[in-house]
Scaffold this motif. Sequence first.
Motif, mmCIF file in Angstrom:
data_model
loop_
_atom_site.group_PDB
_atom_site.id
_atom_site.type_symbol
_atom_site.label_atom_id
_atom_site.label_comp_id
_atom_site.label_asym_id
_atom_site.label_seq_id
_atom_site.Cartn_x
_atom_site.Cartn_y
_atom_site.Cartn_z
ATOM 1 N N VAL A 142 11.079 11.399 18.235
ATOM 2 C CA VAL A 142 10.573 11.249 19.595
ATOM 3 C C VAL A 142 9.724 12.386 19.937
ATOM 4 O O VAL A 142 10.018 13.559 19.672
ATOM 5 C CB VAL A 142 11.975 11.487 20.693
ATOM 6 C CG1 VAL A 142 11.645 11.500 22.235
ATOM 7 C CG2 VAL A 142 12.964 10.192 20.453
ATOM 8 N N GLN A 143 8.614 12.123 20.461
ATOM 9 C CA GLN A 143 7.638 13.022 20.909
ATOM 10 C C GLN A 143 7.618 13.062 22.331
ATOM 11 O O GLN A 143 7.264 12.242 23.139
ATOM 12 C CB GLN A 143 5.964 12.587 20.336
ATOM 13 C CG GLN A 143 6.119 13.013 18.554
ATOM 14 C CD GLN A 143 4.746 12.915 18.266
ATOM 15 O OE1 GLN A 143 4.108 13.661 18.188
ATOM 16 N NE2 GLN A 143 4.581 11.539 17.682
ATOM 17 N N ILE A 144 7.770 14.272 22.676
ATOM 18 C CA ILE A 144 7.564 14.759 24.139
ATOM 19 C C ILE A 144 6.341 15.833 24.420
ATOM 20 O O ILE A 144 6.157 16.598 23.673
ATOM 21 C CB ILE A 144 8.688 15.566 24.638
ATOM 22 C CG1 ILE A 144 9.873 14.292 24.661
ATOM 23 C CG2 ILE A 144 8.715 15.851 26.149
ATOM 24 C CD1 ILE A 144 11.220 15.220 24.882
ATOM 25 N N GLY A 145 5.170 15.186 24.958
ATOM 26 C CA GLY A 145 4.165 16.104 25.435
ATOM 27 C C GLY A 145 4.262 16.640 26.893
ATOM 28 O O GLY A 145 4.708 16.094 27.845
ATOM 29 N N LEU A 146 3.702 17.696 26.906
ATOM 30 C CA LEU A 146 3.541 18.394 28.368
ATOM 31 C C LEU A 146 2.310 18.053 28.941
ATOM 32 O O LEU A 146 1.160 18.497 28.444
ATOM 33 C CB LEU A 146 3.877 20.028 28.105
ATOM 34 C CG LEU A 146 5.448 20.197 27.924
ATOM 35 C CD1 LEU A 146 5.757 21.570 27.447
ATOM 36 C CD2 LEU A 146 6.382 19.694 28.778
ATOM 37 N N ALA A 147 2.211 17.275 30.315
ATOM 38 C CA ALA A 147 1.081 17.054 30.751
ATOM 39 C C ALA A 147 0.755 18.208 31.765
ATOM 40 O O ALA A 147 1.619 18.469 32.442
ATOM 41 C CB ALA A 147 1.220 15.709 31.525
#
Length: 298
Positions: free
Chosen positions: A187-192
């Motif tokens: 699972v990849q979570i990107g910080l926008a």
Amino acid sequence: MAIPPVIAVVGPTGSGKSDLAVSLALELDGEVINADAMQLYRGMDIGTAKITLAERRGVLHHLLDTLDVTEEASVSDFQQQARELIADIHSRGRRAILAGGSGLYVRAALDVLEFPGTDPQLRRQLETELETAGMDALHARLREVDPVSAGRLSDARRIIRALEVHQLTGRPFSSYMPRRAYFQPAVQIGLAVDRDVLRERLATRVHSMVDNGLLEEVRRLDAAGLRQGKTAPRALGYAQFLKVLDGGVTVDEAAEETIVATRQFARRQLTWFRADPRITWLDWQDPRLVPLAAALCR
């Protein structure tokens, strides 16, 4: 019991990846694996914004401070170490959380990605050829054997690597480019980020690094052989502040150069990560960031 997916927290420098990784580790009973190439180096603390012991809040962190500044960072070594750690963490019933902005390092840990070997003697031979014949000659050679890589690469070090791989394996370097296929579930979570806010935040952070002793850190590492390294002396801030030690620029000029370079780097990181459709983006300043991210990982 099924092994849970690896978690990766990604995004541009200064977006709060380390803090979110710690919060997720506390929420999900996890351990953090560093995926920032420059935080592998011992002593490079201020200039890399390395997470402090207090900021880790008791969470175990791996792959920090594993190299001397004279050693060359290797993404293939990182891949092996990170995957061994992921397996170990999961075998103990805990969650493995990658955190960092070195895009290729993240992909090396997560994706099906093959790294060809190296040959120091051949590398030296190509480096000598670079000095005598120049980069244009090497680039022309690369165009003949690997036009795809030649079209992508303009950096001397990478051109040498591409020629080395071709001579060693008979395969073009471009054939080793990563595919977007996970090595194991992830699972990849990107910080926008708000880019204008980030621009100011990065400037403030660089000035804080200077106030906290960045020049003295660079001076100390210079005495430890920083300039002899192949990877470490190119790090943001360190390259600029070595010029202060040489009398070439003032501290204020080096700080301004570092701010510009850091902002450019953050833009490149965003371009890299935005190209991966598997990343779920969350607002870096959302007050519900931690529960939203934890829900994605459960």
